[in-house]
Design a protein around this motif. Structure first.
Motif, PDB file in Angstrom:
ATOM      1  N   SER A  91      -1.029  -0.163  27.512  1.00 47.55           N
ATOM      2  CA  SER A  91      -2.138   1.041  26.102  1.00 47.55           C
ATOM      3  C   SER A  91      -1.495   1.674  25.091  1.00 47.55           C
ATOM      4  N   TYR A  92      -0.476   2.034  26.574  1.00 43.24           N
ATOM      5  CA  TYR A  92       0.081   3.669  25.281  1.00 43.24           C
ATOM      6  C   TYR A  92       1.651   2.663  24.287  1.00 43.24           C
ATOM      7  N   THR A  93       2.396   1.518  24.949  1.00 39.05           N
ATOM      8  CA  THR A  93       3.414   2.074  24.123  1.00 39.05           C
ATOM      9  C   THR A  93       3.174   0.959  22.908  1.00 39.05           C
ATOM     10  N   ALA A  94       1.970   0.105  23.436  1.00 37.28           N
ATOM     11  CA  ALA A  94       0.696  -0.867  22.259  1.00 37.28           C
ATOM     12  C   ALA A  94       1.277   0.325  20.805  1.00 37.28           C
ATOM     13  N   SER A  95      -0.041   1.205  21.129  1.00 38.53           N
ATOM     14  CA  SER A  95      -0.149   2.566  20.453  1.00 38.53           C
ATOM     15  C   SER A  95       0.561   2.901  19.286  1.00 38.53           C
ATOM     16  N   MET A  96       1.964   3.050  20.605  1.00 37.08           N
ATOM     17  CA  MET A  96       2.790   3.769  19.416  1.00 37.08           C
ATOM     18  C   MET A  96       3.873   2.409  18.396  1.00 37.08           C
ATOM     19  N   GLN A  97       3.270   1.290  18.603  1.00 40.31           N
ATOM     20  CA  GLN A  97       3.789   0.326  17.687  1.00 40.31           C
ATOM     21  C   GLN A  97       3.473   1.330  15.779  1.00 40.31           C
ATOM     22  N   PRO A  98       4.761   1.355  15.041  1.00 41.96           N
ATOM     23  CA  PRO A  98       4.182   1.144  13.800  1.00 41.96           C
ATOM     24  C   PRO A  98       3.181   0.631  12.725  1.00 41.96           C
ATOM     25  N   PRO A  99       2.637   0.936  11.747  1.00 37.15           N
ATOM     26  CA  PRO A  99       1.525   0.301  11.763  1.00 37.15           C
ATOM     27  C   PRO A  99       2.434  -0.889  10.728  1.00 37.15           C
ATOM     28  N   ALA A 100       1.713  -1.873  10.376  1.00 36.47           N
ATOM     29  CA  ALA A 100       2.333  -2.570   9.402  1.00 36.47           C
ATOM     30  C   ALA A 100       2.743  -1.728   8.095  1.00 36.47           C
ATOM     31  N   ARG A 101       3.551  -2.807   6.817  1.00 38.52           N
ATOM     32  CA  ARG A 101       3.286  -2.036   6.286  1.00 38.52           C
ATOM     33  C   ARG A 101       2.529  -2.451   4.856  1.00 38.52           C
ATOM     34  N   GLY A 102       2.226  -1.687   4.385  1.00 37.94           N
ATOM     35  CA  GLY A 102       0.919  -2.048   2.721  1.00 37.94           C
ATOM     36  C   GLY A 102       1.307  -2.676   2.182  1.00 37.94           C
ATOM     37  N   ALA A 103       0.393  -4.084   2.257  1.00 34.00           N
ATOM     38  CA  ALA A 103       1.236  -4.656   0.973  1.00 34.00           C
ATOM     39  C   ALA A 103       1.395  -4.753  -0.427  1.00 34.00           C
ATOM     40  N   ARG A 104       1.918  -4.581  -0.994  1.00 32.94           N
ATOM     41  CA  ARG A 104       2.813  -4.781  -2.579  1.00 32.94           C
ATOM     42  C   ARG A 104       1.531  -5.358  -3.107  1.00 32.94           C
ATOM     43  N   PRO A 105       1.059  -4.147  -5.144  1.00 32.83           N
ATOM     44  CA  PRO A 105       0.702  -4.233  -5.783  1.00 32.83           C
ATOM     45  C   PRO A 105       1.349  -5.867  -6.418  1.00 32.83           C
ATOM     46  N   THR A 106      -0.292  -6.429  -6.873  1.00 35.48           N
ATOM     47  CA  THR A 106       0.126  -7.972  -7.567  1.00 35.48           C
ATOM     48  C   THR A 106       0.514  -7.523  -8.343  1.00 35.48           C
ATOM     49  N   PRO A 107       1.083  -8.406  -9.260  1.00 35.85           N
ATOM     50  CA  PRO A 107       0.943  -8.335 -11.118  1.00 35.85           C
ATOM     51  C   PRO A 107      -0.103  -7.994 -11.684  1.00 35.85           C
ATOM     52  N   GLU A 108      -1.151  -8.815 -11.166  1.00 35.32           N
ATOM     53  CA  GLU A 108      -2.485  -8.896 -11.291  1.00 35.32           C
ATOM     54  C   GLU A 108      -2.711  -6.972 -11.910  1.00 35.32           C
ATOM     55  N   GLN A 109      -2.376  -6.736 -10.244  1.00 36.33           N
ATOM     56  CA  GLN A 109      -3.255  -4.681 -10.195  1.00 36.33           C
ATOM     57  C   GLN A 109      -2.146  -4.002 -10.989  1.00 36.33           C
ATOM     58  N   ARG A 110      -0.897  -4.574 -11.196  1.00 38.04           N
ATOM     59  CA  ARG A 110      -0.271  -3.629 -11.564  1.00 38.04           C
ATOM     60  C   ARG A 110      -0.853  -3.877 -13.373  1.00 38.04           C
ATOM     61  N   ALA A 111      -0.647  -5.148 -13.878  1.00 42.47           N
ATOM     62  CA  ALA A 111      -1.413  -4.917 -15.105  1.00 42.47           C
ATOM     63  C   ALA A 111      -2.383  -4.247 -15.155  1.00 42.47           C
ATOM     64  N   GLU A 112      -3.747  -4.203 -14.441  1.00 44.68           N
ATOM     65  CA  GLU A 112      -4.798  -3.355 -14.345  1.00 44.68           C
ATOM     66  C   GLU A 112      -4.169  -1.921 -14.477  1.00 44.68           C
ATOM     67  N   PHE A 113      -3.122  -1.081 -13.881  1.00 39.29           N
ATOM     68  CA  PHE A 113      -3.321   0.036 -13.807  1.00 39.29           C
ATOM     69  C   PHE A 113      -2.096   0.198 -14.708  1.00 39.29           C
ATOM     70  N   ASP A 114      -1.520  -0.713 -15.687  1.00 39.46           N
ATOM     71  CA  ASP A 114      -1.020  -0.127 -16.744  1.00 39.46           C
ATOM     72  C   ASP A 114      -2.153  -0.103 -17.602  1.00 39.46           C
ATOM     73  N   LYS A 115      -3.190  -0.785 -17.895  1.00 41.40           N
ATOM     74  CA  LYS A 115      -4.489  -0.637 -18.298  1.00 41.40           C
ATOM     75  C   LYS A 115      -4.793   0.324 -18.509  1.00 41.40           C
ATOM     76  N   LEU A 116      -4.909   1.857 -17.404  1.00 43.92           N
ATOM     77  CA  LEU A 116      -5.159   2.962 -17.645  1.00 43.92           C
ATOM     78  C   LEU A 116      -4.970   3.987 -18.406  1.00 43.92           C
ATOM     79  N   THR A 117      -5.877   5.108 -18.306  1.00 43.86           N
ATOM     80  CA  THR A 117      -5.484   6.381 -19.864  1.00 43.86           C
ATOM     81  C   THR A 117      -4.250   7.060 -18.058  1.00 43.86           C
ATOM     82  N   THR A 118      -3.562   7.853 -18.600  1.00 40.21           N
ATOM     83  CA  THR A 118      -2.502   8.718 -17.954  1.00 40.21           C
ATOM     84  C   THR A 118      -3.320  10.255 -17.008  1.00 40.21           C
ATOM     85  N   PRO A 119      -4.996  10.054 -17.794  1.00 44.58           N
ATOM     86  CA  PRO A 119      -6.181  10.557 -16.767  1.00 44.58           C
ATOM     87  C   PRO A 119      -6.475   9.570 -15.700  1.00 44.58           C
TER      88      PRO A 119
END
Length: 187
Positions: A91-119
């Motif tokens: 149980s101890y060693t299982a809890s010490m495993q590193p978390p899975a890497r987060g998913a990279r943004p999709t091109p659609e998410q990236r495009a939505e982010f690029d549409k936002l204003t700086t603020p």
């Protein structure tokens, strides 16, 4: 004495200075730095070769997993885990495993982010950072509780060994994100 301003000479000097700066910058950009080998880079950073802080191991999940497995096997041997303690160890060693890497943004998410204003982008990044910090805190809390539970299952002699091993490594909970855990508490 009378000072005469020569507009043509001043303009030529500015153009010449700009050209020299451009040529110098492009020459520097084209001359690649000699790549440092991992042992040389570790030695330059004041760390022994193969040190767990080696940046290559951080980027290679297989190397990181091998390092964690070796460290856990060494710890298990030093603690002399009994068959009765095997469940707590697992149980101890299982809890010490590193978390899975987060998913990279999709091109659609990236495009939505690029549409936002700086603020709006600043607010969105702040929201994402707050969420990530909450997830990291929850993972650290989980590791801390797992460590306390495992520690309670150890004999007093094993606890001394566990304490000594954790003092060597600054009290970090290795196996977390990039092998880092909470900083040691200084009194």
């Amino acid at each position: 004495m009378k000072f005469a301003f020569n507009r043509s000479a001043s303009l030529n000097s500015i153009v010449l200075a700009g050209l020299l700066a451009t040529v110098g910058a492009s020459a520097m950009a084209q001359a690649p730095a000699a790549p440092a080998t991992a042992p040389a880079a570790a030695a330059a950073a004041g760390k022994p070769a193969g040190h767990h802080g080696d940046r290559m191991a951080r980027h290679d999940p297989a190397k990181m997993q091998a390092w964690i497995a070796k460290r856990q096997a060494d710890m298990k041997a030093k603690l002399k885990i009994t068959p009765a303690q095997e469940g707590a160890w697992t149980s101890y060693t299982a809890s010490m495993q590193p978390p899975a890497r987060g998913a990279r943004p999709t091109p659609e998410q990236r495009a939505e982010f690029d549409k936002l204003t700086t603020p709006q982008r600043i607010d969105k990044m702040k929201e994402m950072r707050t969420q990530r910090m909450a997830e990291m805190n929850a993972a650290m809390d989980k590791r801390s509780e797992a460590t306390k539970t495992f520690y309670a299952a150890l004999t007093p002699e094993q606890q001394k060994t566990f304490d000594a091993e954790h003092k060597k490594h600054g009290g970090r909970h290795h196996g977390g994100p990039r092998g880092h855990g909470p900083a040691p508490i200084k009194g």
